[in-house]
Design an enzyme around this catalytic site. Structure first.
Site, short mmCIF file in Angstrom:
data_model
loop_
_atom_site.label_atom_id
_atom_site.label_comp_id
_atom_site.label_asym_id
_atom_site.label_seq_id
_atom_site.Cartn_x
_atom_site.Cartn_y
_atom_site.Cartn_z
CB THR A 12 72.57 -11.99 47.28
OG1 THR A 12 71.89 -11.65 48.48
CG2 THR A 12 72.73 -13.49 47.21
CB SER A 53 70.61 -3.56 47.89
OG SER A 53 69.53 -4.37 48.25
CB THR A 84 67.21 -8.98 45.12
OG1 THR A 84 67.31 -9.59 46.41
CG2 THR A 84 67.97 -9.78 44.10
CG ASP A 85 66.90 -7.39 50.32
OD1 ASP A 85 66.27 -8.30 49.75
OD2 ASP A 85 67.62 -7.58 51.31
N1 ASP Z 1 70.22 -8.54 51.25
C1 ASP Z 1 70.63 -8.74 49.87
C2 ASP Z 1 70.73 -7.37 49.21
O1 ASP Z 1 69.75 -6.79 48.87
C3 ASP Z 1 69.64 -9.59 49.16
C4 ASP Z 1 69.98 -9.90 47.71
O2 ASP Z 1 70.82 -9.32 47.09
O3 ASP Z 1 69.30 -10.81 47.16
O4 ASP Z 1 71.83 -6.86 49.06
#
Ligand code: ASP
Length: 338
Positions: A12, A53, A84-85
């Site tokens: 993200t 991710s 974050t995932d």
């Molecule tokens: N879907 C995103 C990822 O993990 C979520 C994020 O980065 O907050 O790449």
């Protein structure tokens, strides 16, 4: 002046709006221009991946670990921007793959893209760069001003800026720009050994969450297709034996050579299989009881030791050693909380 390598992997933080939804598109060079306060270090940038991710697989962990290993002498610390995932999985994996690490490797990201107003990306990236240039050796997640040990992080929240928690371990520190307040005493670092890269991963690992109504046929499937399984039991380590005897199924798995690691679905306080009858029935030979280590951390350990050792006894032995070391570190950190 310290030198930091900023490694972009997507997520993200690097995302931009597109017809297909948010998708990574912002470079580390662009991101570094957004830092909230001047940093007293030189930052070089490189792109390793450009992925959400969700799409990060163990081969990407190897790619990242190799970049750090190959540029280890040139830099004083490393910052990885990451979705974050699956950030907690990558952090734990890097911790297992970069042995005798004596420099900081800091993962960060954001819940709102750095390209949008109100993003938490600038804040997190600024804190991560400051921490990487002054922080402790080891792998960490810096997010929402907290520093979390890489093997203890769990993503708990999908939207709010306080996305991560440190489970069964205190926050290592709070960081606000260049102000770092340590919360626990730094880990002991073994000075003697050189950094070593561990890349022998076996991905034939299954993660099974028990649930009321589970069909025991799944154990046949695991036995036929995998070399190791992490079982998330109930509570303190409960395994059903009344409607279906899963304790017997687990015993059969172990006896057929599958490495079984038992953990709990509860995030905090770990397992105690001796407390209840539903735990005491567990077969004890060559089984890993994870104490309070979370699934994110167990996964890469199991993959690495299955890749490295042929015998089940060795795999079980080395995971158990890591679990013991982590538990001791936790007890140590409780005694010395500042
Ligand atoms: N879907 C995103 C990822 O993990 C979520 C994020 O980065 O907050 O790449």
């Amino acid at each position: 002046m310290k030198k930091i390598l900023l490694i972009g992997t997507g997520g993200t933080i690097a995302s931009v709006e597109s017809e297909r939804g948010l998708t990574p598109g912002f470079s580390p060079e662009d991101m570094i221009k957004t830092l909230e306060s001047p940093v007293n270090c030189e930052v070089d940038c490189t792109v390793s991946l450009n992925l959400d991710s969700t799409n990060i697989y163990p081969n990407h962990w190897i790619e990242l670990a190799t970049i750090i290993y190959n540029s280890y002498e040139e830099y004083d610390g490393f910052v990885i921007t990451h979705g974050t995932d699956t950030m907690a999985y990558t952090a734990a994996a890097l911790d297992s793959m970069l042995l005798h690490l004596k420099k900081p490797v800091v993962l960060t990201g954001s819940q709102i893209p750095i390209s949008l107003v109100n993003s938490d990306g600038e804040r997190n990236l600024t804190d991560a760069v400051h921490y990487a240039s002054e922080g402790l050796a080891g792998v960490y997640i810096v997010f929402n001003k907290r520093v979390i040990k890489g093997t203890r992080a769990v993503k708990l929240r999908t939207k709010s800026k306080h996305a991560f928690e440190s489970v069964n371990y205190p926050y290592v520190a709070y960081v606000d720009n260049s102000y770092i307040t340590y919360h626990t005493k730094p880990e002991e670092i073994s000075r003697g050994s050189m950094i070593k890269l561990e890349t022998s991963l076996c991905t034939d690992v299954f993660v099974l969450k028990l649930y009321p109504g589970i069909n025991k046929e799944i154990f046949r499937f695991i036995s036929n297709n995998y070399k190791g399984v992490i079982i998330e039991c109930f509570g303190s380590g409960g395994i059903p034996f009344y409607e279906v005897d899963l304790a017997e199924e687990i015993k059969a798995l172990i006896q057929s050579g599958i490495v079984v690691v038992l953990t709990t679905q509860c995030l905090e306080e770990g397992i105690d299989i001796d407390l209840y009858e539903v735990g005491r029935k567990i077969y004890r030979n060559n089984v890993v009881i994870s104490n309070d280590m979370n699934t994110e951390a167990l996964l890469s350990k199991l993959m690495i030791y299955l890749g490295k050792y042929n015998s089940m006894q060795e795999v079980v032995h080395y995971i158990n050693l890591d679990i013991e070391r982590e538990s001791n570190e936790y007890l140590f950190s409780c005694n010395v909380s500042l």
